[in-house]
Write a protein that holds these residues in place. Structure first.
Motif, mmCIF file in Angstrom:
data_model
loop_
_atom_site.group_PDB
_atom_site.id
_atom_site.type_symbol
_atom_site.label_atom_id
_atom_site.label_comp_id
_atom_site.label_asym_id
_atom_site.label_seq_id
_atom_site.Cartn_x
_atom_site.Cartn_y
_atom_site.Cartn_z
ATOM 1 N N UNK A 23 15.544 38.946 1.284
ATOM 2 C CA UNK A 23 14.513 38.622 -0.162
ATOM 3 C C UNK A 23 15.427 39.516 -1.188
ATOM 4 N N UNK A 24 14.897 39.207 -2.209
ATOM 5 C CA UNK A 24 15.346 39.576 -3.459
ATOM 6 C C UNK A 24 14.961 40.900 -3.749
ATOM 7 N N UNK A 25 13.868 41.341 -3.442
ATOM 8 C CA UNK A 25 13.076 42.684 -3.790
ATOM 9 C C UNK A 25 13.419 43.536 -2.783
ATOM 10 N N UNK A 26 14.141 43.494 -1.705
ATOM 11 C CA UNK A 26 14.291 44.587 -0.704
ATOM 12 C C UNK A 26 15.704 45.070 -0.508
ATOM 13 N N UNK A 27 15.812 46.205 -0.509
ATOM 14 C CA UNK A 27 16.961 46.993 -0.346
ATOM 15 C C UNK A 27 17.045 47.532 1.290
ATOM 16 N N UNK A 28 17.898 47.152 1.911
ATOM 17 C CA UNK A 28 18.015 47.744 3.387
ATOM 18 C C UNK A 28 17.874 46.569 4.238
ATOM 19 N N UNK A 29 17.713 46.818 5.677
ATOM 20 C CA UNK A 29 17.235 46.096 6.768
ATOM 21 C C UNK A 29 15.883 45.586 6.602
ATOM 22 N N UNK A 30 15.982 44.178 7.097
ATOM 23 C CA UNK A 30 14.632 43.416 7.044
ATOM 24 C C UNK A 30 14.392 42.859 8.383
ATOM 25 N N UNK A 31 12.953 42.401 8.696
ATOM 26 C CA UNK A 31 12.849 41.951 9.979
ATOM 27 C C UNK A 31 13.487 40.690 10.167
ATOM 28 N N UNK A 32 13.403 40.438 11.542
ATOM 29 C CA UNK A 32 14.013 38.936 11.820
ATOM 30 C C UNK A 32 13.041 38.156 12.570
ATOM 31 N N UNK A 33 13.252 36.659 12.495
ATOM 32 C CA UNK A 33 12.465 35.675 13.147
ATOM 33 C C UNK A 33 13.258 34.575 13.354
ATOM 34 N N UNK A 34 13.044 33.833 14.299
ATOM 35 C CA UNK A 34 13.907 32.568 14.942
ATOM 36 C C UNK A 34 14.291 31.567 13.972
ATOM 37 N N UNK A 35 13.212 31.725 12.780
ATOM 38 C CA UNK A 35 13.577 30.694 11.861
ATOM 39 C C UNK A 35 14.857 30.829 10.946
ATOM 40 N N UNK A 36 15.321 32.247 11.463
ATOM 41 C CA UNK A 36 16.965 32.512 10.702
ATOM 42 C C UNK A 36 18.191 31.976 11.625
ATOM 43 N N UNK A 37 17.557 31.327 12.894
ATOM 44 C CA UNK A 37 18.630 30.856 13.622
ATOM 45 C C UNK A 37 18.965 29.170 12.992
ATOM 46 N N UNK A 38 20.278 28.832 13.432
ATOM 47 C CA UNK A 38 20.699 27.609 13.006
ATOM 48 C C UNK A 38 21.550 27.024 14.029
ATOM 49 N N UNK A 39 21.903 25.489 13.819
ATOM 50 C CA UNK A 39 22.643 24.955 14.724
ATOM 51 C C UNK A 39 23.972 24.715 13.987
ATOM 52 N N UNK A 40 25.240 25.223 14.351
ATOM 53 C CA UNK A 40 26.720 25.107 13.881
ATOM 54 C C UNK A 40 26.798 23.394 13.503
ATOM 55 N N UNK A 41 27.302 23.117 12.399
ATOM 56 C CA UNK A 41 27.727 21.754 12.341
ATOM 57 C C UNK A 41 29.196 21.747 12.044
ATOM 58 N N UNK A 42 29.834 22.537 11.436
ATOM 59 C CA UNK A 42 31.252 22.950 11.075
ATOM 60 C C UNK A 42 31.423 24.405 10.968
ATOM 61 N N UNK A 43 32.662 24.630 10.790
ATOM 62 C CA UNK A 43 32.970 26.217 10.786
ATOM 63 C C UNK A 43 32.328 27.058 9.742
ATOM 64 N N UNK A 44 31.941 26.362 8.577
ATOM 65 C CA UNK A 44 30.899 27.166 7.536
ATOM 66 C C UNK A 44 29.664 26.625 7.452
ATOM 67 N N UNK A 45 29.308 25.269 7.843
ATOM 68 C CA UNK A 45 28.048 24.576 7.880
ATOM 69 C C UNK A 45 27.095 24.730 9.041
ATOM 70 N N UNK A 46 25.816 24.659 8.718
ATOM 71 C CA UNK A 46 24.941 24.734 9.806
ATOM 72 C C UNK A 46 23.527 23.926 9.387
#
Length: 635
Positions: free
Chosen positions: A108-131
């Motif tokens: 997030x733009x306003x936070x410095x340092x580590x932030x929480x995780x959730x599974x919405x941050x997971x993605x399915x790879x489609x190419x070596x740089x795209x998901x």
């Protein structure tokens, strides 16, 4: 020479020398691509977000064992809404859990340092740089195919408060509330995804039980605290986008008992019902090694058990459907989750801390393994090898470290044909004979089993005992049968790691006085219901070998089946303290005390059933002789 592979596109670097830079800034519409090597950032990392509305924020791609290490000595100062992207594979299907710990969090733009995780941050790879973003389902079953990845959010749980209770599990589902350093559970997916990512591996995204995930977010960095408490478990894991040296982590955290507990589940069971699960915790033991001088760890495989609705160990699987893997490395790979326990006496709300100094560049292999539930014998690496380039840019060069774990032996026992218990006896100079941090109790879900085998230390059940070596030492080993009938145990040395102290290993039965070789062969015992903590020992010497040579020339023990008599000849009139007869199961059948110095003794055997028995003779100077006899013709 250390490698630094990268592709830059309008990337601003502040102070760049070889592989080290003080700070790293990745501008929007730019990226870094690292394949198979590492990037070390001594200070802060800023991956800039999209600032010109062209939907191309800055990105940092780690591929094919690429890793990011940082030199921040305190808390993270990473910033930016751009993303670090890295791949990691789960190792189970949709009915089984992996334990995870995310290397990234929200950006997030306003936070410095580590932030929480959730599974919405997971993605399915489609190419070596795209998901593409994952979707979640309210169903119990996650699915995958060639165009989508659907994760069952129901199975995302944390264990946020140190505990030993099943009720401590808290569901996170799809919420982004998993703090940096917190572990979480996630089940795999059903289906297949045949997409192959170029330059990653030749494996598909998911061949049916090994889903590849793309973690995208702000990379975790700096000191990360977790809450611990004495004799209670905390679910955590490797919180960084690089390998984690478990030995350095445990050595730097005296509030912990020095063990990492890895969940293993039987993949042959296709059910979401808790009472159908068969699983347990493998144990990695730091063994109080001298970091920088020894690899110093001992690992024993999980004993799989079944559970009741309260999550308590209930029964042993019968028949066993799966033999757990017996490998784990010193370096926890990216994403690996595990349990830790607070050392006895540590107060509530104490902490343990992950630090950048615990990080290392270690490619996944024999030394860094995402613990997987595969019982294939075709692809498992050597248990104690190193793989690829091993480097800790924060300090220790691992090429100078001895790659040999402390000498130890592993002993397996089948538990009434239902499961396998593995214990280990290790040897380290300076260790004590009593209980200390180097010894390991049975993991919580593997203790209090109805049938079990264990080492006895301070009258408690342990699976690891670390001490100094002496060939004359004896190690009490316990057996427990809380069932309704006889239980059978088959005991055998399964491995001897760097151990050259003795060519022989025996199981000693104090009831019969007999020694059984368990190296290269198993010995089977059957025990009636009860707890046997004072009867059996592991030894390296057969104490009866010399005694038998002396006493066997002084006594002649003969079973006279036609006359149904046991005859003992004592021509030298030695003073006999006792004569005892045991059946083959170790049950005492007959005993006579203080027999004196007669030259001949006869004992009737008419009341004995046909079978094999053990006669134990003991003299008043505490020398003993044991001999098997065969009784026939009484039935």
């Amino acid at each position: 020479m250390r490698k630094f592979n990268y592709l830059l596109s309008t990337v601003i670097l502040f102070v760049f020398t070889n592989e080290i830079c003080a700070q790293l800034f990745v501008k929007d519409n730019s990226y870094i691509f690292n394949k198979g090597s590492y990037v070390f950032v001594k200070g802060a990392l800023n991956i800039q977000g999209d600032i010109d509305s062209n939907n191309t924020p800055g990105n940092f791609y780690l591929r094919k064992d690429g890793q990011l290490l940082q030199g921040t000595t305190l808390i993270s100062t990473n910033t930016g809404t751009g993303k670090l992207s890295l791949f990691q594979e789960g190792t189970v299907h949709n009915f089984a859990y992996n334990y995870w710990c995310s290397p990234i969090g929200l950006a997030t733009s306003s936070t410095i340092g580590n932030e929480p995780f959730g599974i919405s941050l997971l993605n399915r790879p489609t190419t070596k740089i795209n998901s593409t973003a994952i979707t979640t389902t309210g169903s119990y079953n996650g699915t995958t195919n060639n165009s989508s990845l659907n994760i069952a959010s129901y199975w995302i749980f944390r264990y946020p408060t140190p505990s030993t209770s099943y009720t401590a599990w808290v569901q996170s589902a799809a919420t982004s509330n998993i703090e940096a350093g917190q572990g979480f559970t996630m089940k795999g997916t059903s289906g297949t995804d045949s997409t192959i990512i170029v330059d990653e591996t030749q494996a598909t995204n998911n061949p049916g039980s090994k889903q590849r995930y793309d973690f995208r977010g702000k990379p975790n960095d700096g000191n990360i605290n977790i809450v611990v408490e004495g004799d209670k478990y905390t679910l955590t894991g490797n919180p960084y986008p690089s390998a984690l040296d478990l030995n350095k982590f445990f050595d730097d955290n005296p509030n912990l008992d020095g063990k990492a507990y890895f969940w293993v589940q039987d993949p042959t069971i296709m059910s979401h019902n808790l009472t159908s699960y068969s699983g347990g915790y493998a144990t990695y033991n730091f063994a109080d090694a001298d970091v920088g001088a020894s690899v110093g760890y001992i690992y024993t495989a999980a004993t799989l058990v079944n559970y009741d609705l309260g999550g308590n160990p209930l029964t042993l699987p019968n028949p066993p459907g799966y033999i757990p893997p017996t490998i784990a490395g010193r370096f926890a790979p990216i994403g690996q989750g595990f349990m830790v326990m607070g050392k006895t006496g540590v107060a509530a709300n104490s902490t343990a801390t992950f630090k950048n100094a615990h990080r290392a560049f270690v490619k996944e292999g024999a030394a860094s393994i995402f613990l997987r539930n595969s019982n294939s014998t075709n692809s498992q690496p050597t248990e104690y090898g190193f793989y690829g380039e091993i480097l800790n840019v924060a300090g220790t060069d691992y090429t100078t470290i001895s790659k040999a774990p402390p000498p130890h032996i592993k002993i397996n026992s089948t538990l009434n044909g239902s499961a396998i218990r593995q214990i280990a006896i290790g040897f380290k100079p300076g260790s004590i004979d009593g209980v200390d941090r180097a010894d390991a109790k049975s993991p919580n879900t593997q203790s209090n089993l109805p049938i079990d085998m264990y080492l006895v230390l301070d009258n408690k059940e342990y699976i690891h005992s670390i001490t100094t070596f002496d060939i004359n030492k004896r190690f009490p080993i316990g057996f427990k049968n809380n069932g309704d009938g006889m239980a059978t145990f088959k005991i055998q040395v399964s491995d001897m790691i760097n151990f050259t102290g003795s060519e022989k290993v025996y199981l000693y039965d104090g009831l019969t006085g007999l020694y059984y070789s368990i190296k290269g062969q198993y010995h089977e015992i059957s025990l009636s219901p009860g707890v046997y903590n004072n009867r059996f020992e592991i030894t390296f010497k057969n104490a009866t070998l010399n005694v038998d040579e002396n006493l066997s020339s002084n006594f002649v023990i003969v079973q006279n089946n036609p006359n149904q008599l046991l005859s003992i000849s004592n021509p030298n009139a030695l003073d006999i303290k006792s004569v005892t007869i045991f059946d083959i199961l170790g049950k005492q059948i007959f005993a006579k005390l203080n027999l004196g110095t007669d030259t001949t003794y006869h004992f009737p055997t008419t009341n004995l059933s046909d079978g094999v028995y053990v006669v134990q003779l003991q003299t008043t100077d505490n020398k003993s002789l044991s001999q098997k006899i065969i009784v026939k013709g009484n039935n």
